[in-house]
Scaffold this motif. Sequence first.
Motif, mmCIF file in Angstrom:
data_model
loop_
_atom_site.group_PDB
_atom_site.id
_atom_site.type_symbol
_atom_site.label_atom_id
_atom_site.label_comp_id
_atom_site.label_asym_id
_atom_site.label_seq_id
_atom_site.Cartn_x
_atom_site.Cartn_y
_atom_site.Cartn_z
ATOM 1 N N THR A 239 -1.294 2.088 -0.471
ATOM 2 C CA THR A 239 -2.216 1.296 -1.286
ATOM 3 C C THR A 239 -3.403 2.165 -1.673
ATOM 4 O O THR A 239 -4.084 2.727 -0.817
ATOM 5 C CB THR A 239 -2.681 0.047 -0.522
ATOM 6 O OG1 THR A 239 -1.540 -0.774 -0.244
ATOM 7 C CG2 THR A 239 -3.673 -0.759 -1.347
ATOM 8 N N SER A 248 -0.818 -1.147 -4.880
ATOM 9 C CA SER A 248 0.151 -0.794 -3.842
ATOM 10 C C SER A 248 1.460 -0.339 -4.477
ATOM 11 O O SER A 248 1.942 -0.954 -5.430
ATOM 12 C CB SER A 248 0.425 -1.989 -2.928
ATOM 13 O OG SER A 248 -0.723 -2.348 -2.196
ATOM 14 N N PHE A 273 -4.412 4.118 1.647
ATOM 15 C CA PHE A 273 -4.107 3.476 2.919
ATOM 16 C C PHE A 273 -2.595 3.305 3.050
ATOM 17 O O PHE A 273 -1.898 3.113 2.052
ATOM 18 C CB PHE A 273 -4.725 2.078 3.001
ATOM 19 C CG PHE A 273 -6.222 2.022 2.892
ATOM 20 C CD1 PHE A 273 -7.012 1.913 4.036
ATOM 21 C CD2 PHE A 273 -6.856 2.043 1.654
ATOM 22 C CE1 PHE A 273 -8.397 1.824 3.940
ATOM 23 C CE2 PHE A 273 -8.235 1.964 1.549
ATOM 24 C CZ PHE A 273 -9.008 1.852 2.697
ATOM 25 N N THR A 275 -0.215 0.517 4.201
ATOM 26 C CA THR A 275 -0.304 -0.921 4.479
ATOM 27 C C THR A 275 1.083 -1.492 4.744
ATOM 28 O O THR A 275 2.093 -0.969 4.263
ATOM 29 C CB THR A 275 -0.959 -1.678 3.304
ATOM 30 O OG1 THR A 275 -0.217 -1.444 2.102
ATOM 31 C CG2 THR A 275 -2.387 -1.221 3.102
ATOM 32 N N LYS A 276 1.101 -2.561 5.503
ATOM 33 C CA LYS A 276 2.386 -3.153 5.864
ATOM 34 C C LYS A 276 2.930 -4.071 4.792
ATOM 35 O O LYS A 276 4.095 -4.500 4.869
ATOM 36 C CB LYS A 276 2.258 -3.909 7.184
ATOM 37 C CG LYS A 276 1.220 -5.006 7.195
ATOM 38 C CD LYS A 276 1.059 -5.573 8.594
ATOM 39 C CE LYS A 276 -0.011 -6.630 8.679
ATOM 40 N NZ LYS A 276 -0.208 -7.129 10.065
ATOM 41 N N ALA A 279 -0.862 -5.056 -1.293
ATOM 42 C CA ALA A 279 -2.142 -5.750 -1.404
ATOM 43 C C ALA A 279 -2.212 -6.467 -2.745
ATOM 44 O O ALA A 279 -1.807 -5.930 -3.775
ATOM 45 C CB ALA A 279 -3.283 -4.755 -1.272
ATOM 46 N N ILE A 283 -7.969 -5.246 -0.788
ATOM 47 C CA ILE A 283 -7.201 -4.955 0.414
ATOM 48 C C ILE A 283 -7.876 -5.607 1.619
ATOM 49 O O ILE A 283 -9.106 -5.635 1.724
ATOM 50 C CB ILE A 283 -7.072 -3.425 0.601
ATOM 51 C CG1 ILE A 283 -6.096 -3.094 1.722
ATOM 52 C CG2 ILE A 283 -8.426 -2.785 0.845
ATOM 53 C CD1 ILE A 283 -5.791 -1.611 1.804
ATOM 54 N N GLN A 287 -4.144 -5.796 6.755
ATOM 55 C CA GLN A 287 -2.974 -5.200 6.117
ATOM 56 C C GLN A 287 -2.831 -3.709 6.424
ATOM 57 O O GLN A 287 -1.784 -3.122 6.199
ATOM 58 C CB GLN A 287 -3.056 -5.376 4.597
ATOM 59 C CG GLN A 287 -3.008 -6.825 4.126
ATOM 60 C CD GLN A 287 -3.247 -6.938 2.629
ATOM 61 O OE1 GLN A 287 -4.237 -6.428 2.107
ATOM 62 N NE2 GLN A 287 -2.326 -7.594 1.934
ATOM 63 N N VAL A 288 -3.900 -3.097 6.925
ATOM 64 C CA VAL A 288 -3.965 -1.639 7.052
ATOM 65 C C VAL A 288 -3.281 -1.157 8.320
ATOM 66 O O VAL A 288 -3.558 -1.639 9.425
ATOM 67 C CB VAL A 288 -5.430 -1.155 7.025
ATOM 68 C CG1 VAL A 288 -5.499 0.359 7.244
ATOM 69 C CG2 VAL A 288 -6.084 -1.530 5.701
#
Length: 309
Positions: A239, A248, A273, A275-276, A279, A283, A287-288
């Motif tokens: 992201t 993202s 980042f 992220t899972k 975003a 963000i 999520q990170v």
Amino acid sequence: MMLSSLLTALAALTTTVFSAPLTSRALADLDLVVLQFALTLEHLENVFYKQALQKFTEKDFTDAGFDKNYFNNLKFIAQDEEAHVVVLTQEILAAGAKPVESCEYNFGKALDDVKSFVSLGSVLEGVGVSAYSGSAPAIESKDLLTAAAAILVAEGLHQGIQRQGLQQVASANIVGTPASPTAIFTLASAFIGKCPSTNMALPFTAFPTLTTPQTGAVAPNATAMFSVGGAVAEPFFMTFVSGIDTISVPGKNENGMLTAQIPAKTQGQTYAFVTKEAAKGAIRDSQVLFGPAILEVTADAPTFDLTIQ
């Protein structure tokens, strides 16, 4: 000059009517955290510039290709950062709290030579812009918000001077890039060593580290590479946060190196980042997984309509 004096001066220049000075009212707990966090960052910048000016002379800068005008502006930046420390310290004292003190810092190889110093200076000023703009939603006091915006302007001017010194586009994005306090704390923590035990503990926990082997500017749509200290299983997202754009894209794990295509809309100092999930809009810290890493993304050629409406 105290923050209340700064506000008085601003009021004289605008039609805004401020209520009682900031120092005459009790600050909300969250506002006090914002002030202490801002002072933590200003201490870092203040020490960074003082160490550089203790080490490098004007001749060192001119020998490295920076002109006398840049060196003169650099001294004004150092003056500003020292003044920011004084202002924030006075305001925290006036609110009845103990200001955080300067820590021990490790700037790595950034003070080995002039070019490395200017490069990190540009990054730190960009982080300052992101810190003040990203903290704005948490500020309850309108007076404090106005003062933070005034300091934000100074940080943006500093960043522009540093970017011009590096022959980069001073205003590579139409707006600054806000970042959450946790993201800023993560970046600042990389330079902060031991702090006085009496310092207020800030309510942030740094994200796991994300690094990039890439140095210098990278182009939009190019492949960015990153590494982390842990395992990352697909699917995951890279992201990118640039200006007010949060984008993202699917990431790939290629033998431990994370890769992703840099979005076309990113320009200038950009945060990346892991992220899972993708975003949507801003963000969220939840999520990170790793980050942020900082990329300098080459700005596109400017385009605009010369037609006057």
